[in-house]
Design an enzyme around this catalytic site. Structure first.
Site, short mmCIF file in Angstrom:
data_model
loop_
_atom_site.label_atom_id
_atom_site.label_comp_id
_atom_site.label_asym_id
_atom_site.label_seq_id
_atom_site.Cartn_x
_atom_site.Cartn_y
_atom_site.Cartn_z
N LYS A 103 0.86 -1.19 0.00
CA LYS A 103 0.00 0.00 0.00
C LYS A 103 0.89 1.22 0.00
O LYS A 103 2.01 1.18 0.53
CB LYS A 103 -0.88 0.01 1.25
N ASP A 143 -6.74 4.24 -4.85
CA ASP A 143 -7.42 4.03 -3.56
C ASP A 143 -8.10 5.37 -3.23
O ASP A 143 -8.41 6.13 -4.15
CB ASP A 143 -6.41 3.59 -2.49
#
Ligand code: NAD
Length: 424
Positions: A103, A143
């Site tokens: 991430k 995201d």
């Protein structure tokens, strides 16, 4: 407790379902394999330079190259990114993808940036991590607050660095750059597919299922529109600035375009209904009120830890479909278990995005695009297949769905760890 610790505790609980030797191998997930922290200096429109903090956490690569989104948010920090990267490792394993977990994020409020500033930020951040990513190494995706345009800038920056076209280096790209026709809606669509399976299995099924959705971004808005289209009754919707409630049901499509143009959920809905008879019974509510509504299904689709020790007792929904990453704290999970609320876990329900990213990555490598209906069928097969495995494990072993989902993910990762041995 930060997000990583919250998720890790769940990992520790779920590893009990594995044989003793395999439990030990789960330790391989205790720390990320690599943490990259970068300064992102951006020249602002007025000429002054502002430096933002950014990260890419590559959590684990046992199953394949790292894969995970990039988030731009004022409140993002390293601990949160570490937690989200661990969730990605588990999510990719649950649906059987050949990816590890990662991430990334930048601590910035993108709403305060001009388009040019946002472009410079996206390119400079990517440039700072460029040596650590690539189609066989680490593949970024969108995201919170990042979208196909941001991915297009990032891909361009990567391709300039390697000096060749590399469509498999980034997913969530615009269609014209090799994106997948389903990627925009994939996370919401995958969540809706999982909800359909849950509802099929609930005893005492009612003809009308009421739903409240928190968050009206990529995930929440697409989920709400698809659920509405299939006959679910959407009685409440919200964004960060509050929401609307209507017992007789709302049409999320009435909000979609106005919200995409910069409005708020409540403002957009009322703007569209104020003069019409159908605004009767519409109530403006805040996010805490939304979470406490008496509904069949509550869908937190905004940010993590929104349901916690402080407000979990107020939740009256029978089913909580976790569409955001980590929307429930560990304490909230315990409280909801005592109330016998069925919690359908995030790493399963929101895996649709990464599944379609996997198709996009494959087509980038092969140069052979999947048609929309093929992508839909393959997504459904993977999501429903994973759900069935999890549901059956939960029934057979008499464990909650979260433990079953984590158990399945851990067993897949451990099989690879066994082949590799302990000196990985
Ligand atoms: P987004 O930026 O498109 O939308 C986020 C939405 O949440 C916005 O409507 C925003 O107003 C709202 N919001 C923010 N703070 C809120 C608050 N405190 N209360 C209520 N609403 C709030 O982001 P997204 O891509 O839809 O992601 C939402 C969640 O889903 C995140 O947890 C993300 O990690 C997760 N997720 C996203 C994807 C994807 O494909 N985009 C995939 C898997 C998981």
């Amino acid at each position: 407790m930060d997000l990583f610790e919250q998720v890790w505790r769940q990992v520790v609980k779920a590893r009990e379902v594995l044989p003793p030797f395999e439990q030990n191998l789960v330790e391989r997930l205790r720390f990320p394999e690599r943490i990259i922290e970068v300064a992102v200096p951006v020249q602002m429109d007025g000429g002054r330079t502002k430096v933002f903090k950014g990260w890419r956490v590559q959590h684990n690569s046992l199953l394949g190259p790292y894969k995970g989104g990039i988030r731009f948010h004022a409140k993002v920090d390293l601990e949160e990114i570490k937690g989200l990267a661990l969730l990605m490792t588990l999510k990719n394993a649950v649906v059987g993808l050949p990816f590890g977990g990662a991430k990334g994020g930048v601590e910035v409020d993108p709403k305060r940036l001009s388009r040019d500033e946002l472009e410079r930020l996206s390119r400079i951040y990517l440039h700072k991590i460029v040596r650590f990513i690539g189609p066989n190494l680490d593949i970024p995706a969108p995201d919170v607050n990042t979208n196909p345009q941001v991915m297009a800038w990032m891909l361009d920056e990567y391709e300039k660095f390697v000096g060749e076209k590399a469509p498999a280096a980034v997913t969530g790209k615009p269609l014209e750059l090799g994106g997948s026709p389903l990627r925009e809606v994939a996370t919401g669509l995958g969540g809706k597919m999982i909800l359909d399976e849950v509802i099929k299995r609930m005893r005492g099924k009612k003809p009308e299922v009421t739903v409240a959705v928190q968050g009206f971004g990529n995930v929440g808005a697409n989920f709400a529109r698809l659920a509405y289209q299939d006959g679910y009754k959407i009685i409440a919707l919200s964004d960060s600035r509050g929401g609307v409630y209507k017992e007789k049901g709302l049409d999320p499509n009435e909000i979609y375009d106005c919200k995409a143009a910069g409005g708020t959920v409540a403002g957009c809905y009322l703007k569209g209904t104020m003069t019409a008879a159908k605004n009767k019974g519409v109530k403006v509510i805040d996010n805490e009120e939304l979470l406490a509504l008496k509904v069949d299904v509550l869908v937190p689709a905004a940010l993590e830890t929104v349901i916690n020790g402080r407000n979990a007792r107020n939740v009256k929904a029978k089913i909580v479909l976790e569409l955001a990453n980590g929307p429930l704290t560990e304490e909230a999970g315990r409280i909801l278990a005592e109330k016998r609320t069925l919690v359908v876990p995030d790493i399963l329900t929101n895996a649709g995005g990464v599944v379609v990213s996997y198709f996009e990555w494959g087509q980038g490598r092969l140069g052979w695009p999947l048609e929309e209906d093929e992508a839909f069928d393959r997504l459904k097969k993977l999501m429903v297949g994973a759900f069935k495995n999890v549901w059956e494990a939960s029934q057979e072993k008499k464990i909650d769905l979260k433990t079953a989902v984590y158990g399945l993910a851990l067993s897949r990762i451990v099989q690879v760890a066994k082949w590799q041995g302990m000196i990985g």
